[in-house]
Each structure stands twice: as structure tokens, then as C-alpha cells.
Design an enzyme around this catalytic site. Structure first.
Site: not given
Length: 411
Positions: A158, A184, A307, A366, A391
Site C-alpha cells: 500500500s 505479487w 423466505q 448450497l 490494486e
């Protein structure tokens, strides 16, 4: 699928309007949407799980992307690109990433992070050498020209202004000598060139960083081992290592000291791409959860009638659609030549958090089936996590957004 070259000319005439749904888009953007959607459904989604398990670069799929004009989507026709706008790019990124998030990030890093800064800041000669062969990247032998972007380092992420990689002029002034390590790096093992940021004057701090175009076959360059990642495993990620790498003086991008500015402007546009990737993951998660809920029976009826399941699908759809509107807004502002730093940060922040939430809830819908690799939900969950990190982390996006807001109030 129809190639993007058929619709490029029409895109230029569609500026000046705002769109909120796919059905409102101009015909040419709808064609891009339908082409990418078909490609994702037929070629990407059926293979994404295999590529993920094998950590295999999807060479055939990326070659097909190039054939469709998507590996030079925003590059002017003069340099072999498809000459489409940022909105078309955002739409394409979402649909490609819905099929496979790894293919999405390969496409995004190549277009947003490698091609764009050279196109925006390079000389005509640099564009002919380093853009044109990458906008139409299929070489005569069938292999690909892929590009990457080197900003982060092992000691700084950063804090992009703290670059420890250095570039010094040779004694005769004809070459730059680069030393350091970049970390990276997406597309590292497939790339043949990189945009690299290095300190040329430490006394100036971030204003002493410059940008360079570096061929990755240069003497003294080496690659680190491929990272074993949680997600987006079909794209390679590793260190770029520079040990007295010499490049011609003309490979400086922009002027000395322009590097930090170039990096930040590049990331603004890159965040539209990553937001598109995150939206694709969110959409794939919704597809998975909704289809399963309609088929899975519990208490004598499909769980879609419960619901609690409906609430999840509703929240997922609201998060995805609202993030898409933020991304389209950022893209249209970029196309209109307006400042869009805050808007791109908002889109990236919202879309990445939507991807994480949608993929999390898809697994919940699921149940046990969401936790095994028989279904794609767990892959979407793993792929989503990185969108809140690369990014610009979510924390950095908040800083960017708040900084702009306070400027407006002070203004």
C-alpha cells in the site's frame, strides 16, 4: 462469436449518455456483452474448475480472447487495438470473469496495467514496439505476447511511494541499470515485457520514482517461484527479480520522476477492471445459488420458496447491481474525460465486498454442497477474496474516497 472490431467504430458515437441496465446499452455494447457472455458460458465456465485444480494457465482461452480483440480492447486501431471505450471494458470484464475469474485477471492486468500506461504516457516509437505487438498478441509461432506491471515489492504494498527498486543511468548515459525485486506480479510467468517502477532519485521520495518498460528476456532478470494462492489459481503470480538489468535509455516511460503519477493513474483505470472481475464473481455466485435453490428440495418443496433463501438471493442481487452501477459510472466518467479517481475507488470497494458477500452466501445456500469442489461455489469464494486486496486494499479505497470527499467540502 462476433469480433469486437465490428463494433468499435460505433462506440465512439455513443458517448454523452448514461446507462443503468444492459437493455439500455447501445447496440455495440450489447454485442460486446452477448459475445463475452457466450464465450464465458461455452468456453470458460466448463473449464474453470479444471484450470483451478491444476494451477494451469488457460492458454487456449487467452488466445481466443486475443482473437476476439479483448487483449487490446482499449488500444487505438493505429496500434492494432479494438478501440473500444472503458464502459465496453467494464462490461467485458464482468462477463469474462463470470466464466473464470483467473481469465478475467489475466485480461485485466494485460489491458489495464501493462498496455494502458504505455498508451497514455509512451512515445509513438514505444507504442509501436511495446503496445502494437501486445494489442494483437498472437505471434507467428502461436505463442502470446503478454504484459505485466511491477509496482509492489516484498517490503511495500500500500505504501507505493517507498520503492526500494532502483534505476541508475550507466556511466556513458545510454542505459538504465535496474536492481530490486517486485512482488505479487500477475502474469509474471507468461509475460515477455513489464512496466516497472523504480527509484531514480531517493532524495525526492515518491517524486523520485520513474517508470520503465522492461523486456523480460533481459540479462540479469529472473522469476521467483509461482505463489501457491488461495484463489485465481489459473493465473501465475510471482516475484520479478532484477540484478543489474540493463535497458536502453529510451525505455523510460514519461519523464524522470513521473512514475508515481503514472502508477496512480494506471490504478484508477485498473480498479474499473478489478470491479468488473469482482462483479463477475458475484454474478457467478448468484447463478450458482439461484439455480441450486430452484432444484434443491427440502420440506417437500424447492428451497427457493423459503423466505430465508429469498432474503439471501435478494441481498446478493442488490449488492451486485448497485456495484455495477458504480462501475459503469466510473467507466463513463473516464470515457467523458472527467476525473474519476473517487468513483473508481467506490466501484472497486463496493464490487469487491459484493463478491465476497455473494460468494459467502452462495455457499450458505448450497450448504454442504457449497463446501466441496463438486460445485463452483467454493471456487468463487476463494477467487473473491483477492479482489479486496489487489490494486488497492479496501482500506486504501476508503482513504482515497474520504480524501476526495474532504477536498470537495474544503473546496
Amino acid at each position: 462469436p462476433v469480433s469486437v472490431s465490428r463494433v468499435a467504430a460505433a462506440v465512439a458515437t455513443s458517448s454523452g449518455r448514461s446507462y443503468t441496465t444492459h437493455s439500455q446499452l447501445p447496440e455495440e455494447h450489447q454485442m460486446i456483452y452477448e459475445m463475452c457472455r457466450k464465450f464465458a458460458d461455452e468456453e470458460l465456465a466448463p473449464n474453470a474448475g479444471k484450470w483451478d485444480k491444476e494451477h494451469a494457465f488457460p492458454t487456449e482461452a487467452v488466445t481466443h480472447l486475443a482473437e476476439l480483440g479483448l487483449m487490446g480492447i482499449n488500444v487505438p486501431g493505429e496500434y492494432g487495438g479494438s478501440e473500444l471505450d472503458a464502459l465496453a471494458y467494464a462490461i467485458a470484464m464482468e462477463e469474462i470473469s463470470r466464466g473464470c475469474a483467473s481469465v478475467g485477471v489475466i485480461m485485466s492486468a494485460h489491458n489495464s496495467l501493462y498496455l494502458w500506461p504505455i498508451q497514455a504516457f509512451g512515445t509513438h516509437e514505444q507504442k509501436e514496439k511495446w503496445v502494437a505487438p501486445y494489442a494483437q498478441p498472437i505471434k507467428e509461432d502461436g505463442t502470446l505476447n503478454v504484459g505485466c506491471f511491477g509496482l509492489s515489492e516484498p517490503g511495500n504494498g500500500s505504501d507505493a511511494g517507498a520503492a526500494s527498486t532502483t534505476a541508475t543511468l550507466s556511466d556513458d548515459g545510454t542505459e538504465w541499470i535496474i536492481n530490486g525485486t517486485k512482488a505479487w506480479i500477475t502474469n509474471a510467468h507468461e509475460s515477455s515485457a513489464a512496466v516497472i517502477f523504480a527509484t531514480t532519485d531517493k532524495s525526492l521520495k515518491h517524486k523520485g520514482i520513474s517508470a520503465f518498460i522492461v523486456p523480460l528476456d533481459a540479462e540479469g532478470f529472473s522469476l521467483g517461484a509461482k505463489e501457491d494462492k488461495l484463489g485465481i489459481r489459473a493465473s501465475s503470480t510471482s516475484n520479478l527479480i532484477f540484478d543489474n538489468v540493463r535497458i536502453p535509455k529510451d525505455n523510460l516511460l514519461g519523464n524522470p520522476g513521473d512514475g508515481f503519477k503514472i502508477a496512480m493513474k494506471t490504478l484508477d483505470g485498473g480498479r474499473i477492471g478489478v470491479a468488473g472481475q469482482a462483479l463477475g464473481i458475484a454474478s457467478a455466485s448468484i447463478d450458482c445459488a439461484a439455480n441450486y435453490a430452484l432444484e434443491r428440495q427440502a420440506f417437500g418443496k424447492p428451497i427457493a420458496s423459503l423466505q430465508s433463501i429469498q432474503n439471501k438471493i435478494s441481498a446478493m442481487s442488490v449488492a451486485r447491481d448497485s456495484s455495477r452501477l458504480l462501475n459503469w459510472r466510473a467507466a463513463m466518467m473516464k470515457d467523458a474525460g472527467e476525473k474519476y479517481t473517487k468513483e473508481a475507488a467506490m466501484a472497486k470497494l463496493a464490487a469487491s465486498e459484493a463478491a465476497t458477500m455473494c460468494s459467502h452466501q452462495a455457499i450458505q445456500v448450497l450448504g454442504g454442497m457449497g463446501y466441496v469442489s463438486d460445485m463452483p461455489a467454493e471456487r468463487h469464494y476463494r477467487d473473491a477474496r483477492i479482489t479486496e486486496i489487489y490494486e488497492g486494499t479496501s482500506e486504501i479505497q476508503h482513504l482515497v474516497i474520504a480524501g476526495d470527499v474532504f477536498k470537495e467540502y474544503k473546496g
